[in-house]
Motif scaffolding. Structure first.
Motif, PDB file in Angstrom:
ATOM      1  N   MET A   1      -0.960 -13.070 -28.622  1.00 28.85           N
ATOM      2  CA  MET A   1       0.226 -13.206 -27.716  1.00 28.85           C
ATOM      3  C   MET A   1       0.292 -12.545 -26.474  1.00 28.85           C
ATOM      4  SD  MET A   1       2.359 -15.306 -28.335  1.00 28.85           S
ATOM      5  CE  MET A   1       2.039 -16.739 -29.043  1.00 28.85           C
ATOM      6  N   ARG A   2      -0.383 -11.324 -26.415  1.00 29.69           N
ATOM      7  CA  ARG A   2      -0.170 -10.280 -25.508  1.00 29.69           C
ATOM      8  C   ARG A   2      -0.969 -11.019 -24.028  1.00 29.69           C
ATOM      9  NH1 ARG A   2       0.263  -4.364 -25.410  1.00 29.69           N
ATOM     10  NH2 ARG A   2       0.772  -5.271 -27.665  1.00 29.69           N
ATOM     11  N   PRO A   3      -1.975 -11.840 -24.150  1.00 23.09           N
ATOM     12  CA  PRO A   3      -2.535 -12.336 -23.306  1.00 23.09           C
ATOM     13  C   PRO A   3      -1.461 -13.423 -22.443  1.00 23.09           C
ATOM     14  CG  PRO A   3      -4.343 -12.108 -24.663  1.00 23.09           C
ATOM     15  CD  PRO A   3      -2.799 -11.934 -25.335  1.00 23.09           C
ATOM     16  N   CYS A   4      -0.826 -14.137 -22.900  1.00 24.15           N
ATOM     17  CA  CYS A   4      -0.028 -15.029 -22.501  1.00 24.15           C
ATOM     18  C   CYS A   4       1.272 -14.396 -21.827  1.00 24.15           C
ATOM     19  CB  CYS A   4       0.321 -16.075 -23.325  1.00 24.15           C
ATOM     20  SG  CYS A   4       1.631 -15.627 -24.733  1.00 24.15           S
ATOM     21  N   THR A   5       1.629 -13.252 -22.216  1.00 31.80           N
ATOM     22  CA  THR A   5       2.997 -12.727 -21.696  1.00 31.80           C
ATOM     23  C   THR A   5       2.882 -12.728 -20.124  1.00 31.80           C
ATOM     24  OG1 THR A   5       2.468 -10.481 -22.719  1.00 31.80           O
ATOM     25  CG2 THR A   5       3.691 -11.867 -23.936  1.00 31.80           C
ATOM     26  N   ASN A   7       1.459 -14.166 -18.040  1.00 27.32           N
ATOM     27  CA  ASN A   7       1.627 -15.604 -17.230  1.00 27.32           C
ATOM     28  C   ASN A   7       2.932 -16.158 -17.388  1.00 27.32           C
ATOM     29  OD1 ASN A   7      -1.169 -15.195 -16.516  1.00 27.32           O
ATOM     30  ND2 ASN A   7      -1.852 -16.009 -18.564  1.00 27.32           N
ATOM     31  N   LEU A   8       3.573 -15.934 -18.646  1.00 28.27           N
ATOM     32  CA  LEU A   8       4.906 -16.587 -18.755  1.00 28.27           C
ATOM     33  C   LEU A   8       6.103 -15.669 -18.120  1.00 28.27           C
ATOM     34  CD1 LEU A   8       4.583 -17.372 -22.532  1.00 28.27           C
ATOM     35  CD2 LEU A   8       4.336 -18.848 -20.657  1.00 28.27           C
ATOM     36  N   GLN A  14      10.090 -15.235 -22.272  1.00 26.92           N
ATOM     37  CA  GLN A  14       9.463 -13.709 -22.896  1.00 26.92           C
ATOM     38  C   GLN A  14       8.998 -14.293 -24.243  1.00 26.92           C
ATOM     39  OE1 GLN A  14      13.456 -12.136 -22.468  1.00 26.92           O
ATOM     40  NE2 GLN A  14      12.682 -10.609 -21.118  1.00 26.92           N
ATOM     41  N   VAL A  15       8.068 -13.413 -24.823  1.00 29.84           N
ATOM     42  CA  VAL A  15       7.528 -13.836 -25.993  1.00 29.84           C
ATOM     43  C   VAL A  15       7.929 -12.661 -27.281  1.00 29.84           C
ATOM     44  CG1 VAL A  15       5.442 -14.519 -27.270  1.00 29.84           C
ATOM     45  CG2 VAL A  15       5.802 -15.363 -25.054  1.00 29.84           C
TER      46      VAL A  15
END
Length: 127
Positions: A1-5, A7-8, A14-15
């Motif tokens: 999940m960390r890699p996508c945060t 970018n989002l 927020q994730v």
């Protein structure tokens, strides 16, 4: 999940990864959990122990699903939610155990890990 945060985040998304413990639901009984009839003795230490755990834990889990759902709703409404959120004392204990194991392994191998740096006064090669 960390890699996508990262970018989002610019999109306002927020994730939070929810790491639930065991909640008192029907998840571990025959209405949800399907098991094979054949039990293979070679797996008694792995899937066999999971089978035993689910038998003795079913409907005795510490987690209250209503409180768990309320916690998820609550975390969805905060300005800066955590990347990970453990729900339940069993989930917290699992994470604390993993952190302790990581600390122990880091300490055991620290000298070797640190030995791979350049010497303090050596020249750093140009990129």
């Amino acid at each position: 999940m960390r890699p996508c945060t990262p970018n989002l985040a610019p999109l306002g998304i927020q994730v939070t990864v929810i790491e639930p413990g065991a909640f008192r639901t029907d998840f571990l009984d025959a209405s949800s959990l399907v098991r094979t009839r054949q039990v293979i003795p070679d797996y008694s230490e792995t899937s066999g122990s999971a089978r035993e755990w689910s038998d003795k834990t079913n409907h005795g889990q510490r987690g209250d699903p209503v409180k768990g759902a309320a916690a998820m709703v609550a975390i969805a409404t905060v300005g800066e939610p955590p990347l990970r959120l453990q729900l339940g004392t069993d989930s917290i204990a699992r994470v604390e155990g993993k952190l302790a194991l990581s600390r122990s392994r880091l300490a055991a191998w620290r000298t070797l890990a640190e030995s791979t740096d350049y010497e303090q006064n050596s020249e750093v090669p140009a990129a």
